[in-house]
Design a protein around this motif. Structure first.
Motif, mmCIF file in Angstrom:
data_model
loop_
_atom_site.group_PDB
_atom_site.id
_atom_site.type_symbol
_atom_site.label_atom_id
_atom_site.label_comp_id
_atom_site.label_asym_id
_atom_site.label_seq_id
_atom_site.Cartn_x
_atom_site.Cartn_y
_atom_site.Cartn_z
ATOM 1 N N ASP A 178 0.844 -1.193 0.000
ATOM 2 C CA ASP A 178 0.000 0.000 0.000
ATOM 3 C C ASP A 178 0.878 1.242 0.000
ATOM 4 O OD1 ASP A 178 -1.943 1.873 0.206
ATOM 5 O OD2 ASP A 178 -2.632 1.304 2.206
ATOM 6 N N ASP A 179 0.819 1.994 -1.102
ATOM 7 C CA ASP A 179 1.592 3.234 -1.190
ATOM 8 C C ASP A 179 0.685 4.437 -1.424
ATOM 9 O OD1 ASP A 179 0.787 2.777 -3.768
ATOM 10 O OD2 ASP A 179 2.799 2.593 -4.626
ATOM 11 N N GLY A 180 -0.616 4.265 -1.161
ATOM 12 C CA GLY A 180 -1.552 5.373 -1.277
ATOM 13 C C GLY A 180 -2.157 5.552 -2.653
ATOM 14 N N ARG A 181 -1.702 4.781 -3.628
ATOM 15 C CA ARG A 181 -2.267 4.924 -4.972
ATOM 16 C C ARG A 181 -3.603 4.205 -5.089
ATOM 17 N NH1 ARG A 181 2.825 3.937 -9.059
ATOM 18 N NH2 ARG A 181 3.657 2.633 -7.372
ATOM 19 N N LEU A 182 -4.471 4.719 -5.964
ATOM 20 C CA LEU A 182 -5.732 4.054 -6.253
ATOM 21 C C LEU A 182 -5.437 2.775 -7.024
ATOM 22 C CD1 LEU A 182 -8.897 4.576 -6.110
ATOM 23 C CD2 LEU A 182 -8.679 5.223 -8.526
ATOM 24 N N ARG A 183 -5.983 1.654 -6.579
ATOM 25 C CA ARG A 183 -5.727 0.356 -7.198
ATOM 26 C C ARG A 183 -6.987 -0.105 -7.931
ATOM 27 N NH1 ARG A 183 -2.619 -2.818 -2.256
ATOM 28 N NH2 ARG A 183 -1.223 -1.105 -1.680
ATOM 29 N N VAL A 184 -6.834 -0.341 -9.214
ATOM 30 C CA VAL A 184 -7.975 -0.614 -10.079
ATOM 31 C C VAL A 184 -7.752 -1.923 -10.830
ATOM 32 C CG1 VAL A 184 -9.426 0.261 -11.955
ATOM 33 C CG2 VAL A 184 -8.290 1.872 -10.397
ATOM 34 N N ALA A 185 -8.737 -2.815 -10.797
ATOM 35 C CA ALA A 185 -8.724 -4.029 -11.608
ATOM 36 C C ALA A 185 -9.750 -3.873 -12.730
ATOM 37 C CB ALA A 185 -9.063 -5.254 -10.757
ATOM 38 N N VAL A 186 -9.375 -4.329 -13.922
ATOM 39 C CA VAL A 186 -10.237 -4.218 -15.100
ATOM 40 C C VAL A 186 -10.483 -5.612 -15.659
ATOM 41 C CG1 VAL A 186 -10.504 -3.246 -17.413
ATOM 42 C CG2 VAL A 186 -9.269 -1.947 -15.645
ATOM 43 N N LEU A 187 -11.744 -5.981 -15.853
ATOM 44 C CA LEU A 187 -12.078 -7.285 -16.414
ATOM 45 C C LEU A 187 -13.403 -7.181 -17.156
ATOM 46 C CD1 LEU A 187 -13.386 -9.404 -13.427
ATOM 47 C CD2 LEU A 187 -12.146 -7.299 -13.048
ATOM 48 N N HIS A 188 -13.637 -8.115 -18.058
ATOM 49 C CA HIS A 188 -14.865 -8.034 -18.848
ATOM 50 C C HIS A 188 -16.074 -8.526 -18.072
ATOM 51 C CE1 HIS A 188 -17.588 -7.945 -22.198
ATOM 52 N NE2 HIS A 188 -17.852 -9.229 -22.066
ATOM 53 N N HIS A 189 -15.990 -9.707 -17.491
ATOM 54 C CA HIS A 189 -17.148 -10.302 -16.812
ATOM 55 C C HIS A 189 -17.293 -9.748 -15.399
ATOM 56 C CE1 HIS A 189 -16.228 -13.226 -20.009
ATOM 57 N NE2 HIS A 189 -17.514 -13.498 -19.990
ATOM 58 N N PRO A 190 -18.505 -9.416 -14.991
ATOM 59 C CA PRO A 190 -18.704 -8.840 -13.661
ATOM 60 C C PRO A 190 -18.516 -9.874 -12.557
ATOM 61 C CG PRO A 190 -20.812 -9.239 -14.698
ATOM 62 C CD PRO A 190 -19.769 -9.540 -15.743
ATOM 63 N N LEU A 191 -18.102 -9.398 -11.405
ATOM 64 C CA LEU A 191 -17.934 -10.263 -10.242
ATOM 65 C C LEU A 191 -19.167 -10.261 -9.344
ATOM 66 C CD1 LEU A 191 -14.213 -9.473 -9.301
ATOM 67 C CD2 LEU A 191 -15.139 -11.209 -10.853
ATOM 68 N N GLN A 192 -20.191 -9.529 -9.753
ATOM 69 C CA GLN A 192 -21.458 -9.491 -9.023
ATOM 70 C C GLN A 192 -22.537 -9.124 -10.034
ATOM 71 O OE1 GLN A 192 -21.717 -7.553 -5.036
ATOM 72 N NE2 GLN A 192 -23.079 -6.100 -6.037
ATOM 73 N N GLN A 193 -23.683 -9.761 -9.945
ATOM 74 C CA GLN A 193 -24.774 -9.445 -10.852
ATOM 75 C C GLN A 193 -26.101 -9.789 -10.207
ATOM 76 O OE1 GLN A 193 -23.445 -12.005 -14.128
ATOM 77 N NE2 GLN A 193 -25.261 -13.273 -13.882
ATOM 78 N N PRO A 194 -27.197 -9.191 -10.697
ATOM 79 C CA PRO A 194 -28.507 -9.465 -10.095
ATOM 80 C C PRO A 194 -28.852 -10.955 -10.177
ATOM 81 C CG PRO A 194 -28.616 -7.609 -11.606
ATOM 82 C CD PRO A 194 -27.280 -8.227 -11.804
#
Length: 275
Positions: free
Chosen positions: A139-155
């Protein structure tokens, strides 16, 4: 200020040709730090569709980070889908299926969730998550973002296969310090903390160009990181004759229990969770 533009599900081969120019001009005016495209560049992964997608990406003036979607692997050409599913994507878009991007304020990692053997459903393996965790580092204070096509949560009512390994992936991404997960696939826009791990914000993009809008406008997301660490998410929607126009921004701040929406606009906002 760090600004991300999040596009998804372009579906060249089934696009509204009147939208590409206004979309590119709108992106240029926002001067983003990074443009993220979370898969489905094409409708059927055909060479001509990839050529159009390539021309679109090359017209974006900002850096671009992309991951493939299930529509970017051939559906009917089983030989290619099983033996060389990403050959056309690599030639037209990027040879790197899981790219990374860094600035002094930002760490972004792409995760390939496409499963060529089960065309619709995505999957995540331990290898994918281990690599993402390694890239996020300490953790160095930067915003950490993961990008993927399929959602990890859905209705639960949605008639689409769920992403295999999603629960384990969310637990691991949260432990690695992920702040934000960007995805597509469902053709609707959402911004809400994950139910399982509220310390990670789930941002879902609609389709930017496709005619397969599923009852919603063509949209893309603008995500701004404020100096105080807060995030704002703005959905830009296509309109008749006016190109893309922004909706009201939703502002999130991170507290001890996770991401919290600031103010009372949540009840009427167009990004209200559908989960």
């Amino acid at each position: 200020m760090t600004r991300l533009i999040h596009l998804s599900d372009l579906h060249f081969g089934r696009t509204d040709p009147a939208l590409a120019g206004p979309l590119l001009r709108t992106i240029s005016r926002q001067e983003p730090t990074l443009v993220v495209i979370s898969g489905d560049f094409t409708q059927r992964a055909r060479p001509g569709q990839f050529e159009k997608a390539k021309a679109f990406v090359e017209a974006i003036e900002a850096p671009v980070l992309s991951v493939p979607g299930n529509h970017d692997t051939p559906l009917y050409n089983l030989f290619m889908r099983w033996l060389m599913p990403y050959a056309r994507y690599k030639r037209a878009i990027s040879r790197d299926l899981e790219p990374t991007f860094e600035t002094p304020d930002l760490r972004v990692v792409g995760i390939n969730t496409v499963n060529p053997f089960a065309w619709q459903s995505g999957k995540l393996s331990a290898r994918h998550i281990t690599r993402a965790m390694e890239h996020f580092g300490e953790d160095d204070g930067r915003l950490r973002v993961a990008v993927l096509h399929h959602p990890l949560q859905q209705p639960p009512t949605l008639d689409k296969p769920k992403t295999r390994g999603a629960k384990a992936a969310l637990t691991a991404l949260s432990a690695a310090g992920a702040d934000l997960v960007l995805s597509g696939h469902l053709h609707n826009a959402q911004a809400v903390p994950f139910t399982q791990v509220p310390g990670v914000l789930f941002v879902q993009a609609g389709t930017a160009l496709s005619t397969r809008t599923r009852g919603t406008p063509n949209t893309f997301n603008q995500i701004d990181l404020k100096p105080d660490g807060a995030l704002s998410v703005t959905v830009w929607s296509a309109t008749e004759g006016d190109g893309f126009l922004p909706g009201p921004p939703l502002s999130y701040e991170k507290g001890g229990t996770g991401w919290v929406l600031k103010g009372q606009e949540f009840a009427s906002a167009p990004l209200r969770a559908r989960l």
